[in-house]
Motif scaffolding. Structure first.
Motif, PDB file in Angstrom:
ATOM      1  N   ILE A   5      25.394  26.307  60.255  1.00  0.00           N
ATOM      2  CA  ILE A   5      26.410  25.259  60.169  1.00  0.00           C
ATOM      3  C   ILE A   5      26.574  24.567  61.518  1.00  0.00           C
ATOM      4  N   VAL A   6      26.615  25.353  62.611  1.00  0.00           N
ATOM      5  CA  VAL A   6      26.777  24.774  63.944  1.00  0.00           C
ATOM      6  C   VAL A   6      25.615  23.853  64.265  1.00  0.00           C
ATOM      7  N   ARG A   7      24.395  24.286  63.947  1.00  0.00           N
ATOM      8  CA  ARG A   7      23.211  23.459  64.211  1.00  0.00           C
ATOM      9  C   ARG A   7      23.277  22.154  63.445  1.00  0.00           C
ATOM     10  N   ARG A   8      23.690  22.219  62.187  1.00  0.00           N
ATOM     11  CA  ARG A   8      23.751  21.000  61.373  1.00  0.00           C
ATOM     12  C   ARG A   8      24.861  20.069  61.853  1.00  0.00           C
ATOM     13  N   VAL A   9      25.993  20.618  62.252  1.00  0.00           N
ATOM     14  CA  VAL A   9      27.093  19.788  62.746  1.00  0.00           C
ATOM     15  C   VAL A   9      26.689  19.089  64.046  1.00  0.00           C
ATOM     16  N   ASN A 233      17.411  27.091  39.627  1.00  0.00           N
ATOM     17  CA  ASN A 233      16.566  27.067  40.817  1.00  0.00           C
ATOM     18  C   ASN A 233      16.041  25.663  41.120  1.00  0.00           C
ATOM     19  N   SER A 234      16.152  24.756  40.159  1.00  0.00           N
ATOM     20  CA  SER A 234      15.720  23.379  40.378  1.00  0.00           C
ATOM     21  C   SER A 234      16.814  22.526  40.991  1.00  0.00           C
ATOM     22  N   LEU A 235      18.049  23.036  41.019  1.00  0.00           N
ATOM     23  CA  LEU A 235      19.170  22.227  41.471  1.00  0.00           C
ATOM     24  C   LEU A 235      19.083  21.861  42.951  1.00  0.00           C
ATOM     25  N   THR A 236      18.404  22.691  43.749  1.00  0.00           N
ATOM     26  CA  THR A 236      18.315  22.386  45.175  1.00  0.00           C
ATOM     27  C   THR A 236      17.636  21.037  45.400  1.00  0.00           C
ATOM     28  N   THR A 237      16.568  20.788  44.668  1.00  0.00           N
ATOM     29  CA  THR A 237      15.875  19.507  44.788  1.00  0.00           C
ATOM     30  C   THR A 237      16.749  18.360  44.315  1.00  0.00           C
ATOM     31  N   VAL A 238      17.436  18.562  43.199  1.00  0.00           N
ATOM     32  CA  VAL A 238      18.292  17.512  42.642  1.00  0.00           C
ATOM     33  C   VAL A 238      19.436  17.185  43.599  1.00  0.00           C
ATOM     34  N   VAL A 239      20.045  18.213  44.184  1.00  0.00           N
ATOM     35  CA  VAL A 239      21.154  17.991  45.122  1.00  0.00           C
ATOM     36  C   VAL A 239      20.679  17.221  46.344  1.00  0.00           C
ATOM     37  N   THR A 240      19.516  17.577  46.870  1.00  0.00           N
ATOM     38  CA  THR A 240      18.979  16.880  48.032  1.00  0.00           C
ATOM     39  C   THR A 240      18.724  15.418  47.726  1.00  0.00           C
ATOM     40  N   VAL A 241      18.085  15.155  46.596  1.00  0.00           N
ATOM     41  CA  VAL A 241      17.780  13.774  46.213  1.00  0.00           C
ATOM     42  C   VAL A 241      19.065  12.991  45.980  1.00  0.00           C
ATOM     43  N   LEU A 242      20.050  13.629  45.361  1.00  0.00           N
ATOM     44  CA  LEU A 242      21.318  12.951  45.112  1.00  0.00           C
ATOM     45  C   LEU A 242      21.987  12.545  46.423  1.00  0.00           C
ATOM     46  N   GLY A 243      21.970  13.429  47.412  1.00  0.00           N
ATOM     47  CA  GLY A 243      22.560  13.096  48.703  1.00  0.00           C
ATOM     48  C   GLY A 243      21.846  11.944  49.386  1.00  0.00           C
ATOM     49  N   LEU A 244      20.510  11.951  49.319  1.00  0.00           N
ATOM     50  CA  LEU A 244      19.751  10.864  49.925  1.00  0.00           C
ATOM     51  C   LEU A 244      19.973   9.550  49.184  1.00  0.00           C
ATOM     52  N   LEU A 298      26.924  17.465  54.267  1.00  0.00           N
ATOM     53  CA  LEU A 298      27.390  18.224  53.096  1.00  0.00           C
ATOM     54  C   LEU A 298      26.219  18.623  52.205  1.00  0.00           C
ATOM     55  N   VAL A 299      25.231  17.736  52.096  1.00  0.00           N
ATOM     56  CA  VAL A 299      24.042  18.071  51.299  1.00  0.00           C
ATOM     57  C   VAL A 299      23.290  19.235  51.925  1.00  0.00           C
ATOM     58  N   ASP A 300      23.147  19.220  53.245  1.00  0.00           N
ATOM     59  CA  ASP A 300      22.468  20.322  53.931  1.00  0.00           C
ATOM     60  C   ASP A 300      23.183  21.651  53.685  1.00  0.00           C
ATOM     61  N   LEU A 301      24.514  21.632  53.787  1.00  0.00           N
ATOM     62  CA  LEU A 301      25.289  22.857  53.584  1.00  0.00           C
ATOM     63  C   LEU A 301      25.209  23.325  52.136  1.00  0.00           C
ATOM     64  N   THR A 302      25.248  22.387  51.196  1.00  0.00           N
ATOM     65  CA  THR A 302      25.118  22.746  49.775  1.00  0.00           C
ATOM     66  C   THR A 302      23.741  23.307  49.485  1.00  0.00           C
ATOM     67  N   TYR A 303      22.728  22.676  50.078  1.00  0.00           N
ATOM     68  CA  TYR A 303      21.355  23.155  49.898  1.00  0.00           C
ATOM     69  C   TYR A 303      21.207  24.575  50.431  1.00  0.00           C
ATOM     70  N   ALA A 304      21.819  24.833  51.594  1.00  0.00           N
ATOM     71  CA  ALA A 304      21.745  26.180  52.159  1.00  0.00           C
ATOM     72  C   ALA A 304      22.480  27.184  51.280  1.00  0.00           C
ATOM     73  N   GLY A 314      16.972  28.772  59.131  1.00  0.00           N
ATOM     74  CA  GLY A 314      17.652  27.952  60.124  1.00  0.00           C
ATOM     75  C   GLY A 314      18.294  28.783  61.203  1.00  0.00           C
ATOM     76  N   ALA A 315      18.852  29.908  60.855  1.00  0.00           N
ATOM     77  CA  ALA A 315      19.511  30.768  61.843  1.00  0.00           C
ATOM     78  C   ALA A 315      18.485  31.385  62.770  1.00  0.00           C
ATOM     79  N   SER A 316      17.314  31.749  62.250  1.00  0.00           N
ATOM     80  CA  SER A 316      16.305  32.401  63.080  1.00  0.00           C
ATOM     81  C   SER A 316      15.642  31.439  64.033  1.00  0.00           C
TER      82      SER A 316
END
Length: 317
Positions: A5-9, A233-244, A298-304, A314-316
């Motif tokens: 979260i810190v990295r994305r912010v 398991n397909s929702l991650t792609t849909v959420v990303t596309v929706l945010g973009l 928000l999309v990044d956080l939802t995707y994570a 991302g943490a590593s």
């Protein structure tokens, strides 16, 4: 998760900082002298010099940028050169209209695109697949302005079912608000539904051919349950596309609001550009960029959240 979260912010703040510089320099690269616009009919040098001194137009660009940013973070974007109204007040009045239109367009896109993509993937090679693919190609190919004019011609002029233009606030008359927002929301949501349909279909087909689905199928899992697990398991792609695509909705709202004469954010920017209203252009574009950066965060956080492997990676790193 905290490191992620810190990295994305931090990345979002850096993006917003760079965008503010681009907006600041882009507005000042527009042709014309802002002092002449502010002066109106008066063109004598004494008036122009006084205006440049009042608004700091003679200061070096770094000084102007610092003054602008220091005021903007406090919500002060200056005064409109057209009617001397604070830009922040204009933005507060116009932004809810575009937010409502965008939310309705997202609802239309999700209601059409996701079910069509599921039907296309489940019935691959069948009539439903060809119909959904054809509709998706139509939605991607048709420009917003042409579809908007066609919708007005059919539903407003010929059938007289819906108003052709104008806006009524939801607090003033909820029913009339819905009647006037239906056509713009459908026009704006058509392109989004096409993108969501294609992405849902592609992601779901990939999951349905995965090893865990084949294993579940061999153990006798029912088809609806199999599709339900694959869809999750397909929702991650849909959420990303929706945010973009929300960024595309904002740009599409400029055309849609102009066609349907909706006093939203898009029409505000168009009118400000035509009137060379630099403070409004600067404030509106910066708020738009900030909203887009926030949406992507928000999309990044939802995707994570939906994909734990991403936040661990991302943490590593």
């Amino acid at each position: 998760m905290g490191v992620f979260i810190v990295r994305r912010v931090l990345a979002a703040l850096l993006t917003l900082f760079i965008a503010s510089i681009v907006v600041f320099l882009g507005v000042r690269a527009l042709p014309g002298d802002p002092a002449l616009v502010l002066a109106g009919e008066s063109t004598d040098e004494a008036t122009l010099a006084a205006i440049r001194e009042q608004f700091g137009l003679d200061d070096p660009l770094p000084v102007q940028y610092w003054n602008y940013v220091s005021q903007a973070v406090q919500g002060n974007f200056g005064l409109s050169t057209r009617d001397r109204i604070p830009v922040a007040q204009i933005i507060i009045e116009r932004l809810p209209v575009t937010i409502e239109l965008t939310v309705l367009a997202v609802i239309v896109g999700l209601a059409i695109g996701v079910p069509a993509g599921i039907a296309s993937a489940v019935r691959r090679g069948g009539p439903a697949d060809y119909a959904a693919t054809g509709l998706g190609l139509f939605g991607l190919s048709v420009p917003h302005f042409w579809l908007g004019l066609l919708a007005i011609l059919v539903f407003s002029v010929t059938l007289r079912w819906l108003p052709a233009s104008g806006f009524v606030g939801i607090a003033e008359d909820p029913l009339e608000n819905v009647r006037r927002m239906v056509l713009p929301a459908v026009v704006l949501g058509t392109g989004l539904s096409a993108v969501l349909m294609r992405q849902t279909r592609s992601a779901l087909l990939g999951q349905l051919s995965a090893d865990y689905v084949r294993t579940a199928r061999s153990k006798g899992v029912s088809r609806p349950r199999e599709v339900r697990h694959a869809l999750r398991n397909s929702l991650t792609t849909v959420v990303t596309v929706l945010g973009l695509q929300l960024g595309a909705l904002i740009s599409g709202a400029v055309v849609t609001e102009t066609i349907f004469v909706i006093p939203g954010f898009g029409k505000l920017i168009v009118d400000a550009v035509l009137a060379r209203n630099y403070p409004v252009i600067q404030g509106a574009v910066l708020v738009t960029v900030a909203g887009y950066v926030l949406i992507n965060l928000l999309v990044d956080l939802t995707y994570a959240y939906l994909n734990p492997r991403l936040r661990l990676t991302g943490a590593s790193t």
